[in-house]
Design an enzyme around this catalytic site. Structure first.
Site, short mmCIF file in Angstrom:
data_model
loop_
_atom_site.label_atom_id
_atom_site.label_comp_id
_atom_site.label_asym_id
_atom_site.label_seq_id
_atom_site.Cartn_x
_atom_site.Cartn_y
_atom_site.Cartn_z
N TYR A 152 80.53 -44.30 142.84
CA TYR A 152 79.97 -43.39 141.83
C TYR A 152 79.91 -44.03 140.44
O TYR A 152 79.54 -43.39 139.47
CB TYR A 152 80.67 -42.02 141.84
CG TYR A 152 82.16 -41.99 141.58
CD1 TYR A 152 82.70 -42.37 140.35
CD2 TYR A 152 83.04 -41.51 142.55
CE1 TYR A 152 84.06 -42.32 140.09
CE2 TYR A 152 84.41 -41.44 142.30
CZ TYR A 152 84.91 -41.84 141.08
OH TYR A 152 86.26 -41.78 140.83
N PRO A 195 86.26 -44.35 150.67
CA PRO A 195 87.63 -43.86 150.86
C PRO A 195 88.52 -44.77 151.70
O PRO A 195 88.19 -45.09 152.85
CB PRO A 195 87.45 -42.51 151.57
CG PRO A 195 86.00 -42.27 151.69
CD PRO A 195 85.26 -43.48 151.28
C1 HXC Z 1 92.96 -31.60 134.45
C2 HXC Z 1 94.65 -32.96 133.64
C3 HXC Z 1 95.11 -33.24 134.96
C4 HXC Z 1 94.38 -32.60 136.04
C5 HXC Z 1 96.36 -34.32 133.58
N1 HXC Z 1 95.45 -33.66 132.84
N2 HXC Z 1 96.16 -34.07 134.88
N3 HXC Z 1 93.58 -32.17 133.37
N4 HXC Z 1 93.33 -31.81 135.74
N5 HXC Z 1 94.73 -32.79 137.32
C6 HXC Z 1 95.36 -33.64 131.38
C7 HXC Z 1 96.57 -32.98 130.74
O1 HXC Z 1 96.39 -31.59 130.63
C8 HXC Z 1 96.60 -33.65 129.37
O2 HXC Z 1 95.73 -33.07 128.45
C9 HXC Z 1 96.05 -35.05 129.64
O3 HXC Z 1 95.34 -34.97 130.89
C10 HXC Z 1 97.18 -36.05 129.80
O4 HXC Z 1 98.12 -35.47 130.65
P1 HXC Z 1 99.51 -36.15 131.01
O5 HXC Z 1 100.44 -35.08 131.49
O6 HXC Z 1 99.93 -37.04 129.89
O7 HXC Z 1 99.03 -37.02 132.18
P2 HXC Z 1 99.78 -37.28 133.50
O8 HXC Z 1 99.57 -36.13 134.43
O9 HXC Z 1 101.16 -37.74 133.19
O10 HXC Z 1 98.99 -38.50 134.02
C11 HXC Z 1 97.67 -38.41 134.50
C12 HXC Z 1 97.36 -39.73 135.16
C13 HXC Z 1 98.40 -39.91 136.29
C14 HXC Z 1 97.44 -40.81 134.14
C15 HXC Z 1 95.94 -39.70 135.71
O11 HXC Z 1 98.07 -39.08 137.39
C16 HXC Z 1 98.55 -41.33 136.67
O12 HXC Z 1 99.41 -42.01 136.18
N6 HXC Z 1 97.68 -41.83 137.56
C17 HXC Z 1 97.71 -43.23 137.97
C18 HXC Z 1 97.37 -43.42 139.39
C19 HXC Z 1 96.10 -42.74 139.86
O13 HXC Z 1 95.56 -41.82 139.22
N7 HXC Z 1 95.64 -43.21 141.02
C20 HXC Z 1 94.47 -42.68 141.65
C21 HXC Z 1 93.35 -43.65 141.53
S1 HXC Z 1 92.24 -43.19 142.73
P3 HXC Z 1 96.31 -32.05 127.31
O14 HXC Z 1 95.10 -31.72 126.49
O15 HXC Z 1 96.87 -30.88 128.07
O16 HXC Z 1 97.34 -32.83 126.55
C22 HXC Z 1 90.67 -43.53 142.34
C23 HXC Z 1 89.77 -43.39 143.56
C24 HXC Z 1 88.35 -43.19 143.24
O17 HXC Z 1 90.35 -43.85 141.26
C25 HXC Z 1 87.40 -43.02 144.42
C26 HXC Z 1 87.89 -42.40 145.68
C27 HXC Z 1 86.88 -42.42 146.80
P1 NAP Z 2 97.08 -46.09 143.25
O1 NAP Z 2 98.02 -46.56 144.29
O2 NAP Z 2 97.43 -44.84 142.50
O3 NAP Z 2 96.83 -47.28 142.24
C1 NAP Z 2 96.69 -47.16 140.86
C2 NAP Z 2 97.64 -48.14 140.20
O4 NAP Z 2 97.32 -48.22 138.81
C3 NAP Z 2 99.10 -47.75 140.32
O5 NAP Z 2 99.84 -48.83 140.81
C4 NAP Z 2 99.53 -47.42 138.89
O6 NAP Z 2 100.88 -47.80 138.67
C5 NAP Z 2 98.56 -48.29 138.10
N1 NAP Z 2 98.34 -47.78 136.74
C6 NAP Z 2 97.94 -46.55 136.37
N2 NAP Z 2 97.89 -46.45 135.04
C7 NAP Z 2 98.26 -47.65 134.55
C8 NAP Z 2 98.41 -48.17 133.25
N3 NAP Z 2 98.17 -47.45 132.15
N4 NAP Z 2 98.81 -49.46 133.11
C9 NAP Z 2 99.06 -50.22 134.20
N5 NAP Z 2 98.94 -49.79 135.46
C10 NAP Z 2 98.55 -48.51 135.63
O7 NAP Z 2 95.64 -45.81 143.87
P2 NAP Z 2 94.66 -46.72 144.77
O8 NAP Z 2 93.94 -45.80 145.66
O9 NAP Z 2 95.40 -47.88 145.34
O10 NAP Z 2 93.62 -47.25 143.69
C11 NAP Z 2 93.51 -48.61 143.36
C12 NAP Z 2 92.12 -48.89 142.81
O11 NAP Z 2 91.14 -48.64 143.82
C13 NAP Z 2 91.72 -48.05 141.62
O12 NAP Z 2 90.95 -48.83 140.72
C14 NAP Z 2 90.86 -46.98 142.23
O13 NAP Z 2 89.95 -46.40 141.30
C15 NAP Z 2 90.15 -47.80 143.28
N6 NAP Z 2 89.54 -47.04 144.37
C16 NAP Z 2 90.34 -46.47 145.31
C17 NAP Z 2 89.74 -45.80 146.36
C18 NAP Z 2 90.56 -45.19 147.47
O14 NAP Z 2 89.97 -44.57 148.36
N7 NAP Z 2 91.86 -45.35 147.50
C19 NAP Z 2 88.36 -45.69 146.42
C20 NAP Z 2 87.58 -46.27 145.41
C21 NAP Z 2 88.19 -46.96 144.40
P3 NAP Z 2 101.85 -47.10 137.59
O15 NAP Z 2 101.72 -45.63 137.77
O16 NAP Z 2 103.20 -47.67 137.94
O17 NAP Z 2 101.41 -47.57 136.25
#
Ligand code: HXC
Ligand code: NAP
Length: 285
Positions: A152, A195
């Site tokens: 996307y 995915p």
């Molecule tokens: C709406 C949200 C939210 C949610 C947080 N916020 N979660 N809003 N829906 N689910 C908002 C909060 O209200 C806040 O705004 C702001 O975001 C920051 O919130 P924090 O509490 O500080 O954030 P936190 O929940 O601690 O962290 C969010 C995050 C966390 C950074 C995204 O989940 C994280 O660390 N993720 C890292 C790993 C990750 O996301 N992996 C997935 C990648 S998968 P306000 O205004 O209230 O302050 C991927 C796959 C793509 O990318 C494709 C798949 C096919």
């Molecule tokens: P994941 O395990 O949640 O990986 C995300 C990683 O990013 C975590 O290790 C997290 O570690 C790190 N991260 C998040 N915020 C960070 C920050 N501020 N600084 C440094 N590190 C940070 O999810 P995943 O599925 O393996 O995703 C990996 C990559 O693949 C991502 O780019 C995602 O968009 C992509 N992707 C995944 C899928 C899928 O189906 N899984 C599909 C398309 C694309 P910490 O929380 O310890 O920082």
């Protein structure tokens, strides 16, 4: 699902993977270690990184350096580069894999929610790229970037708008620097995975009952999700010298998912053969 590259083809090469302690970053790292690489894994959580490093070393016999780094902080990335060079000498490749994401109707998001995702995905990637690129250029070293985006990034997607904006920016960065930094022998490519089950993605994008309601495999022509080794193979190839003439490319690995869902008539696969028999008889001449 086995590895495909030649044994030891990453011997004496050092690769940094952001977000390398979990999910896809960890899986790509494991395969690189099996191919002989030295690995540097970074993210915000030291405990997660240290545990991953120990397990990966035990599983592969390779060398792993865990370093904490928030990709939104430029000095912390510079510190990773320093630590990697101190431990292993030169750095050969960087995988921009760290990301953040969640699902939400956009009108429910605060501006801070938007910032938090774009800051990790886009700013984190360009900070890491800038720090590593400057380092390679100043030392006249070759290098390769591999950026993990999503399909996307070019179609856009509702309900993950901050992530879509961030990934689209990463795609533009990939293509732009592929051209601009080719003169330094620095390549930039990307992978767009469909995915691939990981705890990080599944818990945030398919929370609660959604995983039962929306089985991702059903959207995919091959009717299955990706296997981590399949992604590992592609990543290792794009980081290796075997792909030395590939630059500025983004390779989709999604079982045909995004094309199917964009195809005007793809939904006709739900028509059973008997109905096709009837349609064949009634079609206009
Ligand atoms: C709406 C949200 C939210 C949610 C947080 N916020 N979660 N809003 N829906 N689910 C908002 C909060 O209200 C806040 O705004 C702001 O975001 C920051 O919130 P924090 O509490 O500080 O954030 P936190 O929940 O601690 O962290 C969010 C995050 C966390 C950074 C995204 O989940 C994280 O660390 N993720 C890292 C790993 C990750 O996301 N992996 C997935 C990648 S998968 P306000 O205004 O209230 O302050 C991927 C796959 C793509 O990318 C494709 C798949 C096919
Ligand atoms: P994941 O395990 O949640 O990986 C995300 C990683 O990013 C975590 O290790 C997290 O570690 C790190 N991260 C998040 N915020 C960070 C920050 N501020 N600084 C440094 N590190 C940070 O999810 P995943 O599925 O393996 O995703 C990996 C990559 O693949 C991502 O780019 C995602 O968009 C992509 N992707 C995944 C899928 C899928 O189906 N899984 C599909 C398309 C694309 P910490 O929380 O310890 O920082």
């Amino acid at each position: 699902m086995t590895g495909m590259l030649r044994e030891n083809c990453f011997k004496d090469k050092t690769i940094i993977i952001t977000g390398g302690g979990t999910g896809l970053g960890r899986s790509m790292g494991k395969y690189l270690l099996e191919l002989g690489a030295n690995l540097v894994i970074t993210s915000r959580k030291l405990e997660v990184l240290q545990k991953a490093a120990i397990e990966l070393q035990e599983q592969t016999g390779g060398r792993v350096l865990p370093v904490t780094c928030d990709v939104r902080k430029y000095e912390e990335i510079e510190n990773v580069i320093r630590a990697a060079e101190e431990k292993f000498g030169a750095i050969h490749g960087v995988v921009n894999n760290a990301a953040g994401n969640f699902i939400s109707p956009t009108e429910r998001l605060s501006h801070r929610a938007f910032d938090i995702i774009v800051d990790i995905v886009l700013k984190g990637t360009y900070y890491t790229t800038l720090a590593a690129g400057k380092n390679w250029i100043s030392k006249k070293q070759h290098g390769v970037f591999l950026n993990i985006v999503t399909t996307y990034a070019w179609t856009g997607s509702g309900f993950v708008v901050p992530s879509a904006c961030g990934k689209a920016g990463v795609l533009a960065l990939t293509r732009s620097l592929a051209v601009e930094w080719a003169k330094y022998n620095i390549r930039s490519n990307a992978i767009a995975p469909g995915p691939f089950p990981t705890e990080g993605a599944w818990s945030r994008l398919l929370p609660g009952d959604l995983v039962k309601k929306f089985d991702p495999a059903q959207r995919i022509p091959l009717k299955r999700v990706g296997d981590h080794q399949e992604l590992g193979n592609l990543a290792a190839y794009l980081l290796s010298d075997y792909s030395g003439y590939i630059n500025g490319e983004v390779i989709t690995i999604d079982g045909g998912e995004w094309l199917r869902n964009g195809g005007e008539f793809s939904h006709l696969e739900s028509i059973p053969p008997e109905m096709w028999d009837v349609l064949e008889k009634t079609r206009g001449k």
